[in-house]
Design an enzyme around this catalytic site. Structure first.
Site, PDB file in Angstrom:
ATOM      1  N   CYS A   1     -42.469   0.985  28.405  1.00  0.00           N
ATOM      2  CA  CYS A   1     -43.473   0.068  27.862  1.00  0.00           C
ATOM      3  C   CYS A   1     -43.732   0.299  26.381  1.00  0.00           C
ATOM      4  CB  CYS A   1     -44.781   0.242  28.618  1.00  0.00           C
ATOM      5  SG  CYS A   1     -45.391   1.927  28.516  1.00  0.00           S
TER       6      CYS A   1
ATOM      7  N   CYS B   1     -46.904   5.182  34.372  1.00  0.00           N
ATOM      8  CA  CYS B   1     -47.914   5.519  33.365  1.00  0.00           C
ATOM      9  C   CYS B   1     -48.423   6.943  33.555  1.00  0.00           C
ATOM     10  CB  CYS B   1     -49.088   4.559  33.439  1.00  0.00           C
ATOM     11  SG  CYS B   1     -48.599   2.831  33.539  1.00  0.00           S
TER      12      CYS B   1
HETATM   13 FE1  FES Z   1     -47.315   1.912  29.317  1.00  0.00          FE
HETATM   14 FE2  FES Z   1     -48.839   2.225  31.355  1.00  0.00          FE
HETATM   15  S1  FES Z   1     -47.850   0.408  30.748  1.00  0.00           S
HETATM   16  S2  FES Z   1     -48.157   3.734  30.014  1.00  0.00           S
END
Ligand code: FES
Length: 143
Positions: free
Chosen positions: A34, A103
């Protein structure tokens, strides 16, 4: 409900946010999935984590997991902090949605990176295998 009450509570009111100017160990990790980034600061005395703070450019789950991770390792010996896995963190939060598990890896890796940095600064030998990437829940994160 997607998120447990505990996740929401830590997200709204994260513990130990900030920096430690004279930290003994600093770890910075990124999540390739992400692009989020987390930085963890440790104050260590006699093998005990006396203080810990974190900063993150991350999602709500990253904030909640790092918040609870700092609570779990504060005041604990390094050896115990090294046992902190993302599963422990997720359990302490009462679970996370599956697609958010990656995450929680950020929190675990940031703690380990900060301890590694402490070891490196002090010329302390350590078992490299403890710092291998954790592939338990996702394979695309990196350091
Ligand atoms: Fe990036 Fe949760 S979406 S750490």
């Amino acid at each position: 409900m997607l998120y447990s009450e505990k996740v929401m509570e830590h997200f709204r009111n994260p513990r130990n946010v900030g920096q430690i100017e004279d930290a003994d160990g600093v770890g910075e990790v990124g999540n390739a999935k992400c692009g989020d980034i987390m930085k963890m600061y440790l104050k260590i005395k006699d093998g005990i984590i006396e203080d810990v703070k974190f900063m993150t450019f991350g999602c709500g789950s990253a904030i909640a997991t790092s918040s609870i991770a700092t609570e779990l390792i504060k005041g604990k010996p390094i050896s115990e902090a090294l046992k902190l896995t993302n599963q422990v963190v997720v359990e302490a939060l009462g679970g996370l949605p599956a697609y958010k598990l990656h995450c929680s890896v950020l929190a675990e890796e940031a703690v380990k990176a900060a301890i590694k940095n402490y070891y490196d600064r002090n010329g302390i030998e350590y078992d490299e295998s403890l710092y291998m990437p954790n592939d338990a829940c996702c394979t695309t994160h990196s350091h």
